[in-house]
Design a protein around this motif. Structure first.
Motif, PDB file in Angstrom:
ATOM      1  N   TYR A  58      67.296   5.808  38.011  1.00  9.08           N
ATOM      2  CA  TYR A  58      66.888   6.376  39.290  1.00  9.08           C
ATOM      3  C   TYR A  58      65.492   5.905  39.680  1.00  9.08           C
ATOM      4  O   TYR A  58      65.225   5.647  40.851  1.00  9.08           O
ATOM      5  N   GLU A  59      64.608   5.789  38.711  1.00 10.28           N
ATOM      6  CA  GLU A  59      63.268   5.301  38.996  1.00 10.28           C
ATOM      7  C   GLU A  59      63.306   3.825  39.404  1.00 10.28           C
ATOM      8  O   GLU A  59      62.665   3.415  40.366  1.00 10.28           O
ATOM      9  N   LYS A  60      64.108   3.054  38.695  1.00 13.24           N
ATOM     10  CA  LYS A  60      64.209   1.609  38.963  1.00 13.24           C
ATOM     11  C   LYS A  60      64.719   1.327  40.372  1.00 13.24           C
ATOM     12  O   LYS A  60      64.233   0.414  41.045  1.00 13.24           O
ATOM     13  N   ILE A  61      65.694   2.118  40.827  1.00 13.22           N
ATOM     14  CA  ILE A  61      66.298   1.848  42.137  1.00 13.22           C
ATOM     15  C   ILE A  61      65.650   2.633  43.271  1.00 13.22           C
ATOM     16  O   ILE A  61      66.069   2.528  44.414  1.00 13.22           O
TER      17      ILE A  61
ATOM     18  N   THR B 297      77.044   8.924  47.673  1.00 19.87           N
ATOM     19  CA  THR B 297      76.887   7.797  46.763  1.00 19.87           C
ATOM     20  C   THR B 297      75.399   7.596  46.469  1.00 19.87           C
ATOM     21  O   THR B 297      74.537   8.073  47.212  1.00 19.87           O
ATOM     22  N   ILE B 298      75.127   6.861  45.414  1.00 18.64           N
ATOM     23  CA  ILE B 298      73.742   6.535  45.078  1.00 18.64           C
ATOM     24  C   ILE B 298      73.100   5.779  46.238  1.00 18.64           C
ATOM     25  O   ILE B 298      71.948   6.025  46.598  1.00 18.64           O
ATOM     26  N   HIS B 299      73.850   4.874  46.865  1.00 15.37           N
ATOM     27  CA  HIS B 299      73.319   4.117  48.002  1.00 15.37           C
ATOM     28  C   HIS B 299      72.948   5.052  49.155  1.00 15.37           C
ATOM     29  O   HIS B 299      71.906   4.876  49.798  1.00 15.37           O
ATOM     30  N   GLU B 300      73.789   6.034  49.440  1.00  8.98           N
ATOM     31  CA  GLU B 300      73.491   6.983  50.508  1.00  8.98           C
ATOM     32  C   GLU B 300      72.243   7.807  50.181  1.00  8.98           C
ATOM     33  O   GLU B 300      71.407   8.056  51.062  1.00  8.98           O
ATOM     34  N   ILE B 301      72.110   8.192  48.919  1.00  8.68           N
ATOM     35  CA  ILE B 301      70.936   8.963  48.509  1.00  8.68           C
ATOM     36  C   ILE B 301      69.687   8.103  48.633  1.00  8.68           C
ATOM     37  O   ILE B 301      68.653   8.563  49.129  1.00  8.68           O
ATOM     38  N   GLN B 302      69.775   6.843  48.208  1.00  6.07           N
ATOM     39  CA  GLN B 302      68.643   5.919  48.366  1.00  6.07           C
ATOM     40  C   GLN B 302      68.229   5.828  49.827  1.00  6.07           C
ATOM     41  O   GLN B 302      67.042   5.851  50.153  1.00  6.07           O
ATOM     42  N   SER B 303      69.202   5.706  50.694  1.00  3.55           N
ATOM     43  CA  SER B 303      68.935   5.585  52.119  1.00  3.55           C
ATOM     44  C   SER B 303      68.245   6.834  52.654  1.00  3.55           C
ATOM     45  O   SER B 303      67.287   6.747  53.428  1.00  3.55           O
ATOM     46  N   MET B 304      68.713   7.992  52.238  1.00  2.00           N
ATOM     47  CA  MET B 304      68.098   9.238  52.691  1.00  2.00           C
ATOM     48  C   MET B 304      66.659   9.354  52.189  1.00  2.00           C
ATOM     49  O   MET B 304      65.770   9.778  52.931  1.00  2.00           O
TER      50      MET B 304
ATOM     51  N   LEU C 173      70.046  15.615  32.452  1.00  3.13           N
ATOM     52  CA  LEU C 173      70.430  14.237  32.751  1.00  3.13           C
ATOM     53  C   LEU C 173      70.011  13.356  31.585  1.00  3.13           C
ATOM     54  O   LEU C 173      68.984  13.621  30.956  1.00  3.13           O
ATOM     55  N   PRO C 174      70.754  12.316  31.310  1.00  4.08           N
ATOM     56  CA  PRO C 174      70.331  11.378  30.264  1.00  4.08           C
ATOM     57  C   PRO C 174      69.052  10.649  30.674  1.00  4.08           C
ATOM     58  O   PRO C 174      68.814  10.401  31.863  1.00  4.08           O
ATOM     59  N   ILE C 175      68.258  10.308  29.700  1.00  5.15           N
ATOM     60  CA  ILE C 175      67.031   9.550  29.947  1.00  5.15           C
ATOM     61  C   ILE C 175      67.351   8.249  30.670  1.00  5.15           C
ATOM     62  O   ILE C 175      66.641   7.834  31.584  1.00  5.15           O
ATOM     63  N   SER C 176      68.450   7.620  30.292  1.00  6.54           N
ATOM     64  CA  SER C 176      68.823   6.346  30.926  1.00  6.54           C
ATOM     65  C   SER C 176      69.068   6.520  32.426  1.00  6.54           C
ATOM     66  O   SER C 176      68.747   5.632  33.221  1.00  6.54           O
ATOM     67  N   THR C 177      69.607   7.647  32.828  1.00  8.33           N
ATOM     68  CA  THR C 177      69.839   7.913  34.247  1.00  8.33           C
ATOM     69  C   THR C 177      68.516   8.075  34.981  1.00  8.33           C
ATOM     70  O   THR C 177      68.336   7.551  36.081  1.00  8.33           O
ATOM     71  N   ILE C 178      67.589   8.777  34.357  1.00  6.60           N
ATOM     72  CA  ILE C 178      66.275   8.965  34.973  1.00  6.60           C
ATOM     73  C   ILE C 178      65.580   7.619  35.144  1.00  6.60           C
ATOM     74  O   ILE C 178      65.015   7.331  36.206  1.00  6.60           O
TER      75      ILE C 178
ATOM     76  N   ILE D  60      65.244   6.053  43.589  1.00  3.84           N
ATOM     77  CA  ILE D  60      65.632   7.447  43.831  1.00  3.84           C
ATOM     78  C   ILE D  60      64.495   8.375  43.386  1.00  3.84           C
ATOM     79  O   ILE D  60      64.247   9.396  43.999  1.00  3.84           O
ATOM     80  N   ILE D  61      63.836   7.994  42.310  1.00  2.76           N
ATOM     81  CA  ILE D  61      62.612   8.686  41.903  1.00  2.76           C
ATOM     82  C   ILE D  61      61.463   7.847  42.460  1.00  2.76           C
ATOM     83  O   ILE D  61      61.280   6.699  42.071  1.00  2.76           O
ATOM     84  N   THR D  62      60.729   8.433  43.367  1.00  6.91           N
ATOM     85  CA  THR D  62      59.649   7.711  44.034  1.00  6.91           C
ATOM     86  C   THR D  62      58.333   7.862  43.263  1.00  6.91           C
ATOM     87  O   THR D  62      58.206   8.706  42.371  1.00  6.91           O
ATOM     88  N   ASP D  63      57.372   7.047  43.641  1.00  6.80           N
ATOM     89  CA  ASP D  63      56.073   7.033  42.963  1.00  6.80           C
ATOM     90  C   ASP D  63      55.358   8.371  43.002  1.00  6.80           C
ATOM     91  O   ASP D  63      54.546   8.666  42.131  1.00  6.80           O
ATOM     92  N   GLU D  64      55.643   9.180  43.996  1.00 14.40           N
ATOM     93  CA  GLU D  64      54.969  10.472  44.085  1.00 14.40           C
ATOM     94  C   GLU D  64      55.305  11.389  42.900  1.00 14.40           C
ATOM     95  O   GLU D  64      54.574  12.316  42.619  1.00 14.40           O
ATOM     96  N   HIS D  65      56.399  11.113  42.212  1.00 14.01           N
ATOM     97  CA  HIS D  65      56.820  11.935  41.076  1.00 14.01           C
ATOM     98  C   HIS D  65      56.406  11.348  39.729  1.00 14.01           C
ATOM     99  O   HIS D  65      56.593  11.980  38.696  1.00 14.01           O
ATOM    100  N   VAL D  66      55.889  10.117  39.739  1.00 11.23           N
ATOM    101  CA  VAL D  66      55.558   9.429  38.495  1.00 11.23           C
ATOM    102  C   VAL D  66      54.056   9.174  38.421  1.00 11.23           C
ATOM    103  O   VAL D  66      53.475   8.574  39.325  1.00 11.23           O
ATOM    104  N   LEU D  67      53.451   9.633  37.353  1.00 15.43           N
ATOM    105  CA  LEU D  67      52.030   9.420  37.115  1.00 15.43           C
ATOM    106  C   LEU D  67      51.884   8.536  35.889  1.00 15.43           C
ATOM    107  O   LEU D  67      52.823   8.379  35.111  1.00 15.43           O
TER     108      LEU D  67
END
Length: 121
Positions: free
Chosen positions: A20-23, A61-68, A12-17, A25-32
Protein backbone atom coordinates in the motif's frame (compact mmCIF):
# COMPACT_ATOMS: atom_id res chain seq x y z
CA UNK A 1 4.42 3.18 15.48
CA UNK A 2 6.40 0.36 13.98
CA UNK A 3 5.01 -1.50 10.99
CA UNK A 4 4.39 -4.59 13.13
CA UNK A 5 2.28 -2.52 15.52
CA UNK A 6 0.28 -1.11 12.63
CA UNK A 7 -0.20 -4.58 11.16
CA UNK A 8 -1.48 -5.93 14.46
CA UNK A 9 -3.75 -2.94 15.04
CA UNK A 10 -5.49 -3.17 11.69
CA UNK A 11 -5.15 -6.91 11.15
CA UNK A 12 -3.25 -6.68 7.87
CA UNK A 13 -0.07 -8.45 6.85
CA UNK A 14 3.09 -6.37 6.88
CA UNK A 15 3.53 -7.15 3.18
CA UNK A 16 0.16 -5.53 2.43
CA UNK A 17 1.12 -2.40 4.33
CA UNK A 18 4.39 -2.18 2.41
CA UNK A 19 2.52 -2.72 -0.87
CA UNK A 20 0.00 0.00 0.00
CA UNK A 21 2.86 2.37 0.73
CA UNK A 22 4.63 1.48 -2.52
CA UNK A 23 1.56 2.16 -4.67
CA UNK A 24 0.51 5.31 -2.83
CA UNK A 25 -2.45 4.08 -0.82
CA UNK A 26 -0.46 5.01 2.27
CA UNK A 27 0.64 8.57 1.67
CA UNK A 28 3.66 10.40 3.07
CA UNK A 29 1.54 12.13 5.67
CA UNK A 30 1.25 8.80 7.52
CA UNK A 31 4.92 7.82 7.28
CA UNK A 32 7.67 9.43 9.33
CA UNK A 33 11.38 8.66 9.44
CA UNK A 34 13.42 8.38 12.63
CA UNK A 35 17.10 9.20 13.12
CA UNK A 36 18.18 5.91 11.55
CA UNK A 37 15.84 6.47 8.60
CA UNK A 38 13.51 3.69 9.79
CA UNK A 39 9.84 4.11 9.03
CA UNK A 40 7.59 5.19 11.85
CA UNK A 41 3.90 5.43 11.19
CA UNK A 42 1.69 8.21 12.53
CA UNK A 43 -1.29 7.24 14.66
CA UNK A 44 -3.52 8.48 11.81
CA UNK A 45 -2.53 5.41 9.77
CA UNK A 46 -4.91 3.26 11.81
CA UNK A 47 -8.03 5.16 10.72
CA UNK A 48 -6.70 5.52 7.18
CA UNK A 49 -6.18 1.77 6.80
CA UNK A 50 -9.55 1.04 8.42
CA UNK A 51 -11.20 3.13 5.68
CA UNK A 52 -9.14 1.37 3.00
CA UNK A 53 -10.19 -2.03 4.37
CA UNK A 54 -13.85 -0.95 4.36
CA UNK A 55 -13.54 0.20 0.75
CA UNK A 56 -12.01 -3.13 -0.27
CA UNK A 57 -14.69 -5.02 1.67
CA UNK A 58 -17.50 -3.31 -0.26
CA UNK A 59 -15.89 -4.00 -3.62
CA UNK A 60 -13.72 -1.03 -4.51
CA UNK A 61 -10.61 -2.05 -6.41
CA UNK A 62 -7.13 -0.99 -5.35
CA UNK A 63 -7.01 1.21 -8.47
CA UNK A 64 -10.25 2.95 -7.48
CA UNK A 65 -8.94 3.52 -3.96
CA UNK A 66 -5.69 4.94 -5.37
CA UNK A 67 -7.71 7.29 -7.53
CA UNK A 68 -9.81 8.47 -4.60
CA UNK A 69 -6.73 9.07 -2.47
CA UNK A 70 -4.95 10.96 -5.24
CA UNK A 71 -7.85 13.42 -5.45
CA UNK A 72 -7.03 14.37 -1.84
CA UNK A 73 -10.62 15.06 -0.85
CA UNK A 74 -14.13 14.96 -2.27
CA UNK A 75 -17.12 17.18 -2.13
CA UNK A 76 -20.15 15.69 -0.42
CA UNK A 77 -21.78 15.45 -3.86
CA UNK A 78 -18.83 13.50 -5.30
CA UNK A 79 -18.73 11.17 -2.33
CA UNK A 80 -22.47 10.52 -2.53
CA UNK A 81 -22.15 9.84 -6.27
CA UNK A 82 -19.34 7.31 -5.76
CA UNK A 83 -21.24 5.53 -3.00
CA UNK A 84 -24.50 5.51 -4.98
CA UNK A 85 -22.71 4.01 -7.98
CA UNK A 86 -21.34 1.22 -5.77
CA UNK A 87 -24.81 0.61 -4.30
CA UNK A 88 -26.22 0.32 -7.84
CA UNK A 89 -23.55 -2.22 -8.77
CA UNK A 90 -24.31 -4.26 -5.65
CA UNK A 91 -28.05 -4.17 -6.38
CA UNK A 92 -27.40 -5.41 -9.93
CA UNK A 93 -25.31 -8.31 -8.62
CA UNK A 94 -28.05 -9.10 -6.09
CA UNK A 95 -30.63 -9.28 -8.90
CA UNK A 96 -28.41 -11.65 -10.88
CA UNK A 97 -27.87 -13.84 -7.82
CA UNK A 98 -31.61 -13.89 -7.08
CA UNK A 99 -32.29 -14.96 -10.69
CA UNK A 100 -29.67 -17.69 -10.41
CA UNK A 101 -31.20 -18.89 -7.15
CA UNK A 102 -34.66 -19.02 -8.74
CA UNK A 103 -33.28 -21.02 -11.67
CA UNK A 104 -31.73 -23.51 -9.27
CA UNK A 105 -35.02 -23.86 -7.35
CA UNK A 106 -36.77 -24.55 -10.65
CA UNK A 107 -34.19 -27.24 -11.45
CA UNK A 108 -34.86 -28.85 -8.09
CA UNK A 109 -38.61 -28.84 -8.75
CA UNK A 110 -38.19 -30.39 -12.19
CA UNK A 111 -36.64 -33.48 -10.61
CA UNK A 112 -33.96 -33.81 -13.27
CA UNK A 113 -31.56 -36.66 -12.64
CA UNK A 114 -28.25 -37.31 -14.30
CA UNK A 115 -28.32 -41.07 -13.81
CA UNK A 116 -29.30 -41.60 -17.44
CA UNK A 117 -27.18 -38.74 -18.78
CA UNK A 118 -26.93 -35.07 -18.08
CA UNK A 119 -30.26 -33.26 -18.32
CA UNK A 120 -32.32 -36.37 -19.14
CA UNK A 121 -35.55 -37.01 -17.26
Amino acid sequence: MKISEVANSVNLPISTIRYYEKIGIITDEHVLRDQNNYRKYAQSIIQHLAVVKQCVAVGFTIHEIQSMISKNGFSSKDQASIIQARISEIEEVQKKLENSKQTLYELLKSDITCEDGFGKY
